[in-house]
Design a protein around this motif. Structure first.
Motif, PDB file in Angstrom:
ATOM      1  N   ALA A 362       1.165 -26.457  -1.519  1.00 56.76           N
ATOM      2  CA  ALA A 362       0.414 -25.801  -2.434  1.00 56.76           C
ATOM      3  C   ALA A 362       0.924 -25.731  -3.874  1.00 56.76           C
ATOM      4  N   ALA A 363       2.282 -25.556  -3.907  1.00 63.94           N
ATOM      5  CA  ALA A 363       3.084 -25.514  -5.033  1.00 63.94           C
ATOM      6  C   ALA A 363       3.312 -26.994  -5.674  1.00 63.94           C
ATOM      7  N   SER A 364       3.546 -27.798  -4.766  1.00 66.80           N
ATOM      8  CA  SER A 364       3.996 -29.234  -5.326  1.00 66.80           C
ATOM      9  C   SER A 364       2.474 -29.752  -5.813  1.00 66.80           C
ATOM     10  N   THR A 365       1.315 -29.426  -5.336  1.00 61.38           N
ATOM     11  CA  THR A 365      -0.052 -29.997  -5.627  1.00 61.38           C
ATOM     12  C   THR A 365      -0.351 -29.345  -7.076  1.00 61.38           C
ATOM     13  N   LEU A 366       0.076 -27.972  -7.259  1.00 55.51           N
ATOM     14  CA  LEU A 366      -0.281 -27.350  -8.296  1.00 55.51           C
ATOM     15  C   LEU A 366       0.289 -27.864  -9.573  1.00 55.51           C
ATOM     16  N   LEU A 367       1.914 -28.556  -9.298  1.00 52.31           N
ATOM     17  CA  LEU A 367       2.525 -28.996 -10.326  1.00 52.31           C
ATOM     18  C   LEU A 367       2.443 -30.637 -10.671  1.00 52.31           C
ATOM     19  N   ALA A 368       1.620 -31.048  -9.786  1.00 51.61           N
ATOM     20  CA  ALA A 368       1.247 -32.693  -9.539  1.00 51.61           C
ATOM     21  C   ALA A 368       0.779 -33.100 -11.030  1.00 51.61           C
ATOM     22  N   PRO A 369      -0.262 -32.349 -11.954  1.00 50.25           N
ATOM     23  CA  PRO A 369      -0.779 -33.025 -13.034  1.00 50.25           C
ATOM     24  C   PRO A 369       0.249 -33.006 -14.152  1.00 50.25           C
ATOM     25  N   TYR A 370       1.470 -32.263 -14.158  1.00 48.26           N
ATOM     26  CA  TYR A 370       2.394 -32.222 -15.169  1.00 48.26           C
ATOM     27  C   TYR A 370       3.570 -32.740 -14.730  1.00 48.26           C
ATOM     28  N   SER A 371       3.505 -33.496 -13.682  1.00 45.24           N
ATOM     29  CA  SER A 371       4.868 -34.270 -13.237  1.00 45.24           C
ATOM     30  C   SER A 371       4.999 -35.433 -13.485  1.00 45.24           C
ATOM     31  N   LEU A 372       6.149 -36.009 -13.524  1.00 44.74           N
ATOM     32  CA  LEU A 372       6.227 -37.607 -13.516  1.00 44.74           C
ATOM     33  C   LEU A 372       5.924 -38.056 -12.257  1.00 44.74           C
ATOM     34  N   PRO A 373       5.915 -39.684 -12.532  1.00 48.36           N
ATOM     35  CA  PRO A 373       5.422 -40.214 -11.076  1.00 48.36           C
ATOM     36  C   PRO A 373       6.636 -40.126  -9.902  1.00 48.36           C
ATOM     37  N   GLY A 374       6.516 -40.140  -8.966  1.00 50.35           N
ATOM     38  CA  GLY A 374       7.439 -40.101  -7.768  1.00 50.35           C
ATOM     39  C   GLY A 374       8.095 -38.802  -7.627  1.00 50.35           C
ATOM     40  N   GLY A 375       9.366 -38.587  -7.141  1.00 52.86           N
ATOM     41  CA  GLY A 375       9.931 -37.571  -6.775  1.00 52.86           C
ATOM     42  C   GLY A 375      11.481 -37.888  -6.256  1.00 52.86           C
ATOM     43  N   TYR A 376      12.256 -36.818  -5.905  1.00 49.19           N
ATOM     44  CA  TYR A 376      13.637 -37.180  -5.123  1.00 49.19           C
ATOM     45  C   TYR A 376      13.614 -37.482  -3.907  1.00 49.19           C
ATOM     46  N   PRO A 377      13.954 -38.777  -3.571  1.00 48.83           N
ATOM     47  CA  PRO A 377      13.702 -39.283  -2.172  1.00 48.83           C
ATOM     48  C   PRO A 377      14.389 -38.633  -1.028  1.00 48.83           C
ATOM     49  N   ASN A 378      15.620 -37.789  -1.538  1.00 44.51           N
ATOM     50  CA  ASN A 378      16.095 -37.133  -0.420  1.00 44.51           C
ATOM     51  C   ASN A 378      15.208 -35.738   0.107  1.00 44.51           C
ATOM     52  N   LEU A 379      14.183 -35.599  -0.788  1.00 50.53           N
ATOM     53  CA  LEU A 379      13.320 -34.232  -0.398  1.00 50.53           C
ATOM     54  C   LEU A 379      11.858 -34.623  -0.250  1.00 50.53           C
ATOM     55  N   LEU A 380      11.654 -36.061  -0.088  1.00 53.04           N
ATOM     56  CA  LEU A 380      10.205 -36.645   0.192  1.00 53.04           C
ATOM     57  C   LEU A 380      10.133 -36.757   1.709  1.00 53.04           C
ATOM     58  N   GLY A 381       9.003 -36.100   2.185  1.00 50.39           N
ATOM     59  CA  GLY A 381       8.998 -36.155   3.375  1.00 50.39           C
ATOM     60  C   GLY A 381       7.724 -37.436   3.970  1.00 50.39           C
ATOM     61  N   PRO A 382       7.430 -37.301   5.133  1.00 55.51           N
ATOM     62  CA  PRO A 382       6.446 -38.507   5.722  1.00 55.51           C
ATOM     63  C   PRO A 382       5.005 -37.980   4.870  1.00 55.51           C
ATOM     64  N   GLU A 383       4.697 -37.023   4.611  1.00 57.40           N
ATOM     65  CA  GLU A 383       3.599 -36.645   4.042  1.00 57.40           C
ATOM     66  C   GLU A 383       3.359 -37.109   2.685  1.00 57.40           C
ATOM     67  N   ASP A 384       4.665 -37.336   1.927  1.00 54.02           N
ATOM     68  CA  ASP A 384       4.525 -37.593   0.431  1.00 54.02           C
ATOM     69  C   ASP A 384       4.338 -39.110   0.073  1.00 54.02           C
ATOM     70  N   VAL A 385       3.042 -39.374   0.630  1.00 50.64           N
ATOM     71  CA  VAL A 385       3.085 -40.900   0.705  1.00 50.64           C
ATOM     72  C   VAL A 385       2.924 -41.421  -0.797  1.00 50.64           C
ATOM     73  N   GLN A 386       2.385 -40.853  -1.775  1.00 50.91           N
ATOM     74  CA  GLN A 386       1.785 -41.237  -3.309  1.00 50.91           C
ATOM     75  C   GLN A 386       2.990 -40.884  -3.928  1.00 50.91           C
ATOM     76  N   GLN A 387       3.899 -39.924  -3.845  1.00 50.52           N
ATOM     77  CA  GLN A 387       5.173 -39.833  -4.497  1.00 50.52           C
ATOM     78  C   GLN A 387       6.112 -40.973  -4.015  1.00 50.52           C
TER      79      GLN A 387
END
Length: 431
Positions: A362-387
């Motif tokens: 939920a926290a990740s979803t809340l910050l999504a509109p204000y975030s850069l595309p993607g994310g830190y690969p070491n912390l991306l899980g299998p659910e984070d398909v769009q990132q």
């Protein structure tokens, strides 16, 4: 000859990783002490049709080190470290503390993360934010070479495209049995510890962003929203200064202007002691869930979303940790390594402790509109398909081509990779 275990104390130790939420159970563990053992283990997995995974430091949050029903290549006995002429040669199972301790004995420092029990090579392959990133770049930027056992069982010295891919593309191309890592002359750092009332959080974050906007390479900082021992929320800032100590004191004293300090301490430490600061703070076996976002800065919208996210926490140990990316790390040309974001930014970690993972999502979803595309690969899980699809930026197609060439059957799945991208992201230029 590689040692294969399916039960008993050695098996139990190999499948006991940091995150207690992981329930994956491999059928066999290959305890490796040499490159030849790793080659044999890959052959066993191939012959038996078993999915393959690699356990390095074991500080694994997503369970990627343990493929359910698979074979685990356990590198934890390959922890040797030697240093000569400014280069550390590091075994595949060495932890960040192993390497930092060897460097410390010589008055040297290595680019690590913030937790000593993390496997240094796992951290490095996915990027590696840390307290020296502004001065020396990401851990990945300090990777000079590696010995890698590929999916076909061949052992190669990484150079060219493979070395490029290993610098931020994750452990998706083979088993890194040893690596050469740059070490740097640095015996002492100045470390700040500042805490501010949660009621001042909005002001603290806004001023913090302004303070770091003009920060030199020698200053790299972490800011967090955490709870004190009594469970009361506060904002904690932990800057590290890696330059002249007298100059650093003047710079770090500026952190007292962020708000009304509940704590304001400056301590001279070795880089090794800095790495050990949080020993025991995140014990093995506890249930953790992690999500991540990147933001360009602390705009009012970002700060409001961060505070709203933290206020919705469902377990008292949950916290938000925010890393500072700038300086030498951001000056590395985007095409020179697989790491996909080289603009100045802040990397957000939403770390849920003892919960079911819903808060972190939920926290990740809340910050999504204000975030850069993607994310830190070491912390991306299998659910984070769009990132994941955007995590490697303009390097994604090149990375996937290398993956298809070296591991066409997808034997290695250590770090999230995009399923496929198109358009101008496919450019091959390294500049």
């Amino acid at each position: 000859m590689v040692q294969l275990v399916t039960e008993g104390p050695e098996y139990d130790a190999a499948v006991a990783i940091w995150n207690g939420a992981v329930s994956n159970r491999p059928v066999v563990v290959a305890i490796c002490t040499t490159t030849a053992d790793v080659r044999e283990a890959i052959a066993v997995a191939r012959d038996r049709g078993l999915p393959l995974s690699v356990r390095g430091g074991g500080h694994d949050w997503a369970g990627r080190a343990l493929r359910d029903g698979g074979l685990v290549i356990d590198l934890t006995r390959m922890r040797q470290v030697s240093i000569e002429d400014g280069v550390a040669t590091v075994g595949g199972g060495a932890t960040a503390e192993d390497v930092a301790a060897a460097a410390d004995r010589l008055g040297l420092a290595v680019a690590t993360g913030t937790v000593g029990t993390v496997g240094l090579l796992g951290l490095t392959l996915g990027g590696g934010y840390g307290p020296l990133s502004g001065r020396f770049g990401l851990a990945a930027d300090n990777l000079l070479g590696a010995e890698v056992v590929l999916a076909d069982g061949s052992a190669v010295q990484a150079d060219g495209e493979l070395l490029w891919a290993l610098r931020g593309g994750g452990g998706n191309f083979g088993v890194v049995t040893s690596a050469r890592i740059a070490v740097h002359p640095l015996a002492e750092v100045l470390v700040g510890s500042f805490a501010f009332p949660f009621e001042e959080a909005e002001q603290v974050f806004l001023r913090y962003g302004e303070l770091l906007d003009c920060g030199p390479d020698e200053l790299t900082s972490v800011i967090a929203i955490v709870a004190d021992p009594e469970g009361n929320p506060l904002v904690s800032a932990a800057p590290t200064w890696s330059g002249d100590l007298a100059e650093g004191k003047d710079v770090l004293d500026g952190f007292t202007t962020l708000g009304t300090p509940l704590q304001a301490e400056l301590t001279v430490k070795s880089p090794l002691a800095k790495l050990r600061e949080f020993d025991g703070a995140f014990p093995d076996g506890v249930t953790y869930a992690i999500r991540t976002r990147n933001v360009a800065g602390f705009t009012p919208d970002v700060v409001t979303a961060l505070l709203e996210a933290y206020a919705a926490r469902t377990s008292p140990g949950t916290f938000i940790n925010i890393h500072h990316f700038h300086g030498a790390a951001s000056r590395m040309p985007i095409r020179k390594s697989a790491f996909g974001l080289r603009d100045d930014h802040f990397m957000l970690e939403f770390i849920e402790v003892g919960g079911d993972g819903k808060w972190a999502r939920a926290a990740s979803t809340l910050l999504a509109p204000y975030s850069l595309p993607g994310g830190y690969p070491n912390l991306l899980g299998p659910e984070d398909v769009q990132q994941t699809a955007a995590a490697y930026g303009p390097n994604a197609n090149r990375l996937l081509r290398i993956k298809r060439r070296l591991d066409p059957r997808g034997v290695f799945t250590a770090t999230a990779l995009p399923a496929g991208v198109s358009g101008d992201q496919g450019a091959d230029s390294e500049e």
